[in-house]
Write an enzyme that holds these catalytic residues in place. Structure first.
Site, PDB file in Angstrom:
ATOM      1  N   PHE A  17      26.651  20.077 -11.602  1.00  0.00           N
ATOM      2  CA  PHE A  17      27.430  19.282 -12.551  1.00  0.00           C
ATOM      3  C   PHE A  17      28.233  20.240 -13.443  1.00  0.00           C
ATOM      4  CE2 PHE A  17      23.510  17.046 -11.537  1.00  0.00           C
ATOM      5  CZ  PHE A  17      23.973  15.825 -11.082  1.00  0.00           C
TER       6      PHE A  17
ATOM      7  N   ASP B 100      23.335  20.690 -15.670  1.00  0.00           N
ATOM      8  CA  ASP B 100      23.832  20.065 -16.898  1.00  0.00           C
ATOM      9  C   ASP B 100      24.383  18.681 -16.566  1.00  0.00           C
ATOM     10  OD1 ASP B 100      24.743  19.510 -19.435  1.00  0.00           O
ATOM     11  OD2 ASP B 100      26.525  20.768 -19.281  1.00  0.00           O
TER      12      ASP B 100
ATOM     13  N   CYS C 163      21.448  15.770 -22.910  1.00  0.00           N
ATOM     14  CA  CYS C 163      21.666  15.130 -24.206  1.00  0.00           C
ATOM     15  C   CYS C 163      20.916  13.796 -24.267  1.00  0.00           C
ATOM     16  CB  CYS C 163      23.157  14.919 -24.470  1.00  0.00           C
ATOM     17  SG  CYS C 163      23.986  13.902 -23.242  1.00  0.00           S
TER      18      CYS C 163
END
Length: 208
Positions: A2, A70, A96
């Site tokens: 990613f 990520d 996140c």
């Protein structure tokens, strides 16, 4: 994995060969252009691939010494399952979303990988009392305070800012918390002995 436009891939290329995997062709083109025009980088290769539907398999991962993942907020469960079944010795996972991070980290831990370090950063933009939200770029750039918190002071800042992840704003000591975000970075290794090994002798696959 990613890899996006190279947020992590390009800095990593200062130390090791990097293979960047990303589904967005425009982002990969930008990454490739930046790599070709930046001096002092190790070789950077790119691959357009949907890692949700077609994750890298253990045989494909075998040539990498380390993998950095990520993914978007949904996480990378399909790819993480392949990583868990692979022989990759070190994995860094940036997220996140604490829910998808915990789910994916559990898959790696169940496969015997050691979570030897967890970094948590909190970013909160605070509007000083009596000032409007973003009335101009100058206000945005100079008027907002930025608050960072590490994992050790996570609870302190949550209490002080009264951050509510489901609410648009919260009360803060010096104004109003108008936006906030948390990022989790987990570092995994196949054994505790590898934690102190800083070098990356071979290539790195980035999925950012």
């Amino acid at each position: 994995l990613f890899a996006g436009c190279g947020t992590f891939a390009l800095p990593l290329a200062e130390r090791a060969r990097v293979h960047a995997v990303e589904i967005d062709a425009a982002m990969l083109a930008a990454l490739d252009a930046a790599a070709r025009h930046t001096q002092g980088l190790k070789p950077v290769t790119t691959e357009a691939r949907d890692l949700f539907g077609v994750p890298l398999t253990p045989p494909e991962l075998a040539r990498f010494d380390a993998v950095l993942v990520d993914p978007p907020r949904a996480g990378a469960l399909a790819q993480v399952r392949q990583l868990a079944a692979s022989a990759v010795r070190r994995i860094a996972y940036v997220s996140c979303n604490p829910d998808s991070f915990a789910r994916d980290a559990a898959v790696l831990a169940a496969a015997g990988l050691v979570l030897y370090r967890l970094d948590v950063s909190i970013i909160a933009f605070v509007r000083p009392a009596g000032r409007g939200y973003f009335p101009s770029w100058e206000e945005f750039a100079g008027g907002l305070g930025v608050v960072w918190a590490s994992a050790l002071v996570f609870s302190f800042f949550v209490e002080r800012l009264r951050v509510n992840a489901d609410g648009p704003a919260a009360t803060a000591p010096h104004g109003t918390c108008g936006w906030h975000s948390a990022t989790f970075t987990g570092f995994f290794a196949r054994s505790a002995r590898e934690v102190t090994c800083p070098g990356l002798p071979g290539g790195v696959a980035t999925s950012m």
